[in-house]
Design an enzyme around this catalytic site. Structure first.
Site, mmCIF file in Angstrom:
data_model
loop_
_atom_site.group_PDB
_atom_site.id
_atom_site.type_symbol
_atom_site.label_atom_id
_atom_site.label_comp_id
_atom_site.label_asym_id
_atom_site.label_seq_id
_atom_site.Cartn_x
_atom_site.Cartn_y
_atom_site.Cartn_z
ATOM 1 N N ALA A 43 0.797 -1.239 0.000
ATOM 2 C CA ALA A 43 0.000 0.000 0.000
ATOM 3 C C ALA A 43 0.833 1.295 0.000
ATOM 4 O O ALA A 43 0.652 2.146 -0.886
ATOM 5 C CB ALA A 43 -0.972 -0.044 1.174
ATOM 6 N N GLN A 191 3.958 -13.406 -1.966
ATOM 7 C CA GLN A 191 4.727 -12.271 -1.442
ATOM 8 C C GLN A 191 5.520 -12.669 -0.199
ATOM 9 O O GLN A 191 6.573 -12.098 0.086
ATOM 10 C CB GLN A 191 3.791 -11.101 -1.087
ATOM 11 C CG GLN A 191 3.208 -10.374 -2.275
ATOM 12 C CD GLN A 191 1.876 -10.938 -2.697
ATOM 13 O OE1 GLN A 191 1.603 -12.128 -2.515
ATOM 14 N NE2 GLN A 191 1.017 -10.119 -3.266
ATOM 15 N N ASP A 232 -3.997 -2.450 3.985
ATOM 16 C CA ASP A 232 -4.208 -1.672 2.756
ATOM 17 C C ASP A 232 -5.219 -0.552 2.966
ATOM 18 O O ASP A 232 -5.220 0.440 2.222
ATOM 19 C CB ASP A 232 -4.659 -2.583 1.620
ATOM 20 C CG ASP A 232 -3.481 -3.410 1.148
ATOM 21 O OD1 ASP A 232 -3.176 -4.427 1.792
ATOM 22 O OD2 ASP A 232 -2.825 -2.993 0.179
ATOM 23 N N ASN A 242 -6.541 -6.244 4.276
ATOM 24 C CA ASN A 242 -5.143 -6.608 4.002
ATOM 25 C C ASN A 242 -5.152 -7.832 3.096
ATOM 26 O O ASN A 242 -6.221 -8.367 2.760
ATOM 27 C CB ASN A 242 -4.382 -6.865 5.312
ATOM 28 C CG ASN A 242 -2.877 -6.957 5.091
ATOM 29 O OD1 ASN A 242 -2.289 -6.104 4.423
ATOM 30 N ND2 ASN A 242 -2.241 -7.990 5.606
HETATM 31 O O1 MRU Z 1 -1.281 -7.172 -3.377
HETATM 32 P P1 MRU Z 1 -0.160 -6.546 -2.601
HETATM 33 O O2 MRU Z 1 1.095 -7.337 -2.623
HETATM 34 O O3 MRU Z 1 0.045 -5.101 -2.974
HETATM 35 O O4 MRU Z 1 -0.699 -6.565 -1.113
HETATM 36 C C1 MRU Z 1 0.106 -6.038 -0.095
HETATM 37 C C2 MRU Z 1 -0.461 -6.212 1.260
HETATM 38 O O5 MRU Z 1 -1.533 -6.719 1.444
HETATM 39 C C3 MRU Z 1 0.345 -5.629 2.379
HETATM 40 O O6 MRU Z 1 0.198 -6.377 3.538
HETATM 41 C C4 MRU Z 1 -0.174 -4.198 2.647
HETATM 42 O O7 MRU Z 1 -0.149 -3.449 1.471
HETATM 43 C C5 MRU Z 1 0.609 -3.516 3.673
HETATM 44 S S1 MRU Z 1 2.209 -3.077 3.076
HETATM 45 C C6 MRU Z 1 3.018 -2.151 4.216
#
Ligand code: MRU
Length: 344
Positions: A43, A191, A232, A242
């Site tokens: 995010a 991830q 997010d 999230n």
């Molecule tokens: O789909 P992504 O990889 O962008 O999702 C990311 C997440 O869900 C993270 O946990 C969230 O953005 C927090 S990042 C500090």
């Protein structure tokens, strides 16, 4: 991410950990594409990249007329804003950038270009500082010897630097605590396996990789002391969007009496939405589920669901770690208080 010779350099997160390579973006459209295809993700990182994307849109403009220039910037903001719907940081950053020309009085196009670039720089730098503050607050919640579960990647890669959930983990490690991390691999895009495991390994923070469906087993065995994740979007009542699977972790934590913490900066809190049900959840291509690194793993033509995020209801969240301090329930009150205190 790095600003270099009027271009935005982004570490291509789709290639990690097998390859450390950068892409160079010189237009708003290129940045939008990098966000959409998750070359840059997480995010706060999406927000900062979008801010630079808008600055690129401004710098590339040929227009000397202020009105035409502003309508070009609005168009670039629409392209960047249409990339990923769930992380509020994207919209927060674009609004903040638009605030530059709302506050710019009679400034001409060349000055506006420089002011927009400067604002993008500030957004990135402030994010790193917010993460470091969050780390300090959050590390106080981490006991010596803690075994910590995290989900997805909420680290330096997902932010301007240092990380939110991984910022808390980093700060606890830096303070000399002998912690251990368990990283959920985080299907479908891995991830956790690709990014969190890589990031923590680079920093010599002890990390063990597990598949998502192992978390309950570890908790039942008494192998997890706390969970910490990023966010997010957090709504006014403290519901947390999230990465998909976060809700499952929170439910498991409740069943096993394990604290479930969310770490997120000010820019992730959306006081305009009352509750989690109001959040738009991004649906991504089914091919992310049916393939791994381009290799088909499910029958051709199978029906697939691929929501990229879920919402954890506030009653499952032990505390929200922000750059303004650690918030406790009822979140409706504690969230409102930090907004009132900061004059927003
Ligand atoms: O789909 P992504 O990889 O962008 O999702 C990311 C997440 O869900 C993270 O946990 C969230 O953005 C927090 S990042 C500090």
């Amino acid at each position: 991410m790095e600003w270099c010779d009027d271009r935005l350099l982004l570490l291509d997160q789709t290639r990690l950990p097998l390859e450390v390579s950068y892409i160079s973006c010189s237009t708003a459209e290129e940045v939008a594409e990098a966000i959409k295809t998750m070359k840059v993700r997480g995010a706060p990182a999406i927000g900062a990249a979008a801010a630079y994307g808008l600055a690129l849109g401004a710098l590339r403009s040929q227009s000397s007329d202020r009105k035409t220039f502003l309508s070009e910037i609005e168009a670039a903001a629409r392209i960047l804003g249409a990339t990923r719907p769930t992380a509020v940081n994207l919209f927060w950053a674009l609004e903040r950038m638009k605030g530059v020309f709302r506050d710019a009085g009679e400034a001409g196009v060349p000055e506006l270009k420089q002011q927009l670039l400067e604002e993008a720089r500030l957004i990135l730098q402030e994010d790193i500082k917010m993460n470091q503050r969050m780390g300090k607050f959050g590390s106080q919640l981490v006991p010596e010897g803690a075994r910590i579960l995290t989900h997805c990647n909420a680290g330096a890669l997902a932010t301007g630097g240092y990380g939110t959930a991984l910022g808390v983990i980093r700060a606890a490690h830096e303070s000399g605590k002998e912690i251990q991390v368990f990283a959920d691999e985080t299907r479908p895009l891995l991830q956790g396996a690709r990014l969190t495991a890589w990031e923590l390994q680079q920093d010599n923070i002890p990390v063990t990789l597990i598949t998502d469906n192992m978390a309950g087993y570890l908790m039942k065995k008494g192998m997890i002391d706390l969970a910490v994740v990023g966010a997010d979007r957090i709504t006014a009542n403290g519901d947390v969007a999230n990465k998909i699977g976060t809700y499952t972790v929170a439910v498991l934590c409740r069943e096993h009496g394990i604290p479930f913490y969310v770490a997120a900066p000010f820019s992730t809190i959306d006081m305009n939405l009352e509750k989690g049900d109001d959040i738009t959840i991004e649906e991504r291509e089914g091919s992310e589920v049916t393939t791994v690194f381009g290799q088909q793993i499910a029958p051709q033509g199978i029906r697939v669901l691929n929501p990229a995020f879920d919402v954890t209801p506030n009653h499952l969240v032990t505390a929200i770690i922000t750059d303004r301090g650690v918030l406790r329930p009822p979140y409706k009150d504690s969230l409102q208080k930090i907004f009132i205190d900061s004059g927003k």
